[in-house]
Design a protein around this motif. Structure first.
Motif, mmCIF file in Angstrom:
data_model
loop_
_atom_site.group_PDB
_atom_site.id
_atom_site.type_symbol
_atom_site.label_atom_id
_atom_site.label_comp_id
_atom_site.label_asym_id
_atom_site.label_seq_id
_atom_site.Cartn_x
_atom_site.Cartn_y
_atom_site.Cartn_z
ATOM 1 N N ASN A 170 0.823 -1.209 0.000
ATOM 2 C CA ASN A 170 0.000 0.000 0.000
ATOM 3 C C ASN A 170 0.864 1.270 0.000
ATOM 4 O O ASN A 170 0.706 2.153 0.837
ATOM 5 C CB ASN A 170 -0.966 -0.004 1.191
ATOM 6 N N ILE A 171 1.766 1.343 -0.958
ATOM 7 C CA ILE A 171 2.707 2.461 -1.048
ATOM 8 C C ILE A 171 2.115 3.554 -1.929
ATOM 9 O O ILE A 171 1.585 3.288 -3.004
ATOM 10 C CB ILE A 171 4.062 1.996 -1.620
ATOM 11 N N ASP A 172 2.218 4.789 -1.450
ATOM 12 C CA ASP A 172 1.733 5.945 -2.204
ATOM 13 C C ASP A 172 2.808 7.021 -2.146
ATOM 14 O O ASP A 172 2.987 7.666 -1.117
ATOM 15 C CB ASP A 172 0.416 6.447 -1.603
ATOM 16 N N LYS A 173 3.542 7.180 -3.235
ATOM 17 C CA LYS A 173 4.625 8.162 -3.282
ATOM 18 C C LYS A 173 4.459 9.065 -4.496
ATOM 19 O O LYS A 173 3.936 8.649 -5.523
ATOM 20 C CB LYS A 173 5.986 7.465 -3.389
ATOM 21 N N THR A 174 4.954 10.288 -4.366
ATOM 22 C CA THR A 174 5.022 11.194 -5.509
ATOM 23 C C THR A 174 6.233 10.805 -6.350
ATOM 24 O O THR A 174 7.087 10.022 -5.903
ATOM 25 C CB THR A 174 5.193 12.653 -5.039
ATOM 26 N N LEU A 175 6.334 11.383 -7.528
ATOM 27 C CA LEU A 175 7.499 11.113 -8.368
ATOM 28 C C LEU A 175 8.779 11.506 -7.643
ATOM 29 O O LEU A 175 9.756 10.751 -7.650
ATOM 30 C CB LEU A 175 7.394 11.846 -9.712
ATOM 31 N N ASP A 176 8.776 12.673 -6.999
ATOM 32 C CA ASP A 176 9.958 13.098 -6.239
ATOM 33 C C ASP A 176 10.343 12.051 -5.198
ATOM 34 O O ASP A 176 11.518 11.700 -5.056
ATOM 35 C CB ASP A 176 9.700 14.423 -5.507
ATOM 36 N N GLU A 177 9.361 11.571 -4.464
ATOM 37 C CA GLU A 177 9.627 10.581 -3.414
ATOM 38 C C GLU A 177 10.154 9.275 -4.005
ATOM 39 O O GLU A 177 11.055 8.651 -3.440
ATOM 40 C CB GLU A 177 8.364 10.329 -2.588
ATOM 41 N N TRP A 178 9.584 8.862 -5.149
ATOM 42 C CA TRP A 178 10.071 7.639 -5.796
ATOM 43 C C TRP A 178 11.512 7.796 -6.259
ATOM 44 O O TRP A 178 12.336 6.898 -6.070
ATOM 45 C CB TRP A 178 9.188 7.248 -6.977
ATOM 46 N N VAL A 179 11.821 8.925 -6.880
ATOM 47 C CA VAL A 179 13.182 9.137 -7.376
ATOM 48 C C VAL A 179 14.173 9.101 -6.217
ATOM 49 O O VAL A 179 15.215 8.442 -6.295
ATOM 50 C CB VAL A 179 13.288 10.448 -8.185
ATOM 51 N N VAL A 180 13.845 9.765 -5.130
ATOM 52 C CA VAL A 180 14.732 9.754 -3.962
ATOM 53 C C VAL A 180 14.863 8.336 -3.404
ATOM 54 O O VAL A 180 15.973 7.851 -3.153
ATOM 55 C CB VAL A 180 14.237 10.740 -2.878
ATOM 56 N N ALA A 181 13.744 7.652 -3.227
ATOM 57 C CA ALA A 181 13.775 6.300 -2.653
ATOM 58 C C ALA A 181 14.574 5.337 -3.530
ATOM 59 O O ALA A 181 15.400 4.561 -3.029
ATOM 60 C CB ALA A 181 12.349 5.781 -2.461
ATOM 61 N N SER B 29 13.911 3.977 -14.412
ATOM 62 C CA SER B 29 13.694 4.286 -15.831
ATOM 63 C C SER B 29 12.203 4.371 -16.133
ATOM 64 O O SER B 29 11.744 5.311 -16.794
ATOM 65 C CB SER B 29 14.350 3.219 -16.712
ATOM 66 N N ARG B 30 11.452 3.402 -15.650
ATOM 67 C CA ARG B 30 10.005 3.399 -15.858
ATOM 68 C C ARG B 30 9.358 4.610 -15.194
ATOM 69 O O ARG B 30 8.492 5.252 -15.778
ATOM 70 C CB ARG B 30 9.383 2.124 -15.287
ATOM 71 N N MET B 31 9.785 4.913 -13.971
ATOM 72 C CA MET B 31 9.184 6.019 -13.210
ATOM 73 C C MET B 31 9.338 7.356 -13.928
ATOM 74 O O MET B 31 8.464 8.213 -13.826
ATOM 75 C CB MET B 31 9.821 6.140 -11.824
ATOM 76 N N VAL B 32 10.462 7.538 -14.618
ATOM 77 C CA VAL B 32 10.695 8.822 -15.289
ATOM 78 C C VAL B 32 10.244 8.795 -16.746
ATOM 79 O O VAL B 32 10.523 9.723 -17.504
ATOM 80 C CB VAL B 32 12.165 9.284 -15.164
ATOM 81 N N GLY B 33 9.545 7.731 -17.128
ATOM 82 C CA GLY B 33 8.924 7.683 -18.442
ATOM 83 C C GLY B 33 9.783 7.164 -19.575
ATOM 84 O O GLY B 33 9.421 7.312 -20.743
ATOM 85 N N LEU B 34 10.920 6.557 -19.250
ATOM 86 C CA LEU B 34 11.754 5.990 -20.309
ATOM 87 C C LEU B 34 11.208 4.636 -20.746
ATOM 88 O O LEU B 34 10.792 3.836 -19.912
ATOM 89 C CB LEU B 34 13.194 5.815 -19.827
ATOM 90 N N THR B 35 11.223 4.401 -22.035
ATOM 91 C CA THR B 35 10.864 3.098 -22.594
ATOM 92 C C THR B 35 12.156 2.440 -23.077
ATOM 93 O O THR B 35 13.182 3.124 -23.226
ATOM 94 C CB THR B 35 9.913 3.257 -23.796
ATOM 95 N N PRO B 36 12.127 1.140 -23.350
ATOM 96 C CA PRO B 36 13.332 0.508 -23.899
ATOM 97 C C PRO B 36 13.830 1.202 -25.165
ATOM 98 O O PRO B 36 15.036 1.397 -25.331
ATOM 99 C CB PRO B 36 12.883 -0.929 -24.181
#
Length: 138
Positions: A51-62, A109-116
């Motif tokens: 049940n994790i709920d993070k913003t993009l900023d929080e995900w990048v830091v984590a 990579s996925r979190m920041v919108g990069l695709t293969p």
């Protein structure tokens, strides 16, 4: 294709890459896409079950903190302490740690919108710049 000094010259890397597909076949992109899908499934499972709920900023830091931890684990597998007796490097363990890092790199990579495909294109572009820098005495 395995990249070594002989085939880098044979494909004209001195003049940079003429086409990206000379280096990476479609099958290789498919492998990376498979890794992305598998990582997405793992990420979604962890997020849902915990049940994790993070913003993009929080995900990048984590994720970058997790990557730093994995890099430290990689470093611990090699003889970086010049003041200590050298130990035999456990290549299998070292590879496992590198793969752990890949898991987080795929997530980030996925979190920041990069695709293969984007990774491939951006890598090829940056690789060309890096070769130009080396040619210029960087």
């Amino acid at each position: 294709m395995v990249l070594d000094s002989e085939n880098l010259t044979s494909i004209g890397l001195n003049g940079y890459l003429t086409t990206a597909m000379e280096i990476l076949e479609g099958e290789e992109i498919e492998k990376l896409e498979t890794m992305f899908r598998m990582q997405q499934a793992l990420d979604e499972r962890i997020i849902t079950e915990r049940n994790i709920d993070k913003t993009l900023d929080e995900w990048v830091v984590a994720i970058t903190i997790a990557m730093e931890s994995e890099i430290d684990e990689i470093r611990r597998e090699v003889n970086w302490k010049w003041w200590k007796q050298e130990k035999q490097i456990d290549l299998c363990r070292l590879q496992e740690e590198v793969i752990d890092l890949w898991h987080f790199l795929l997530s980030l990579s996925r979190m920041v919108g990069l695709t293969p495909e984007m990774i491939f294109e951006k890598y090829m572009s940056k690789n060309k710049v890096n070769h130009q820098r080396q040619d210029g005495g960087y």
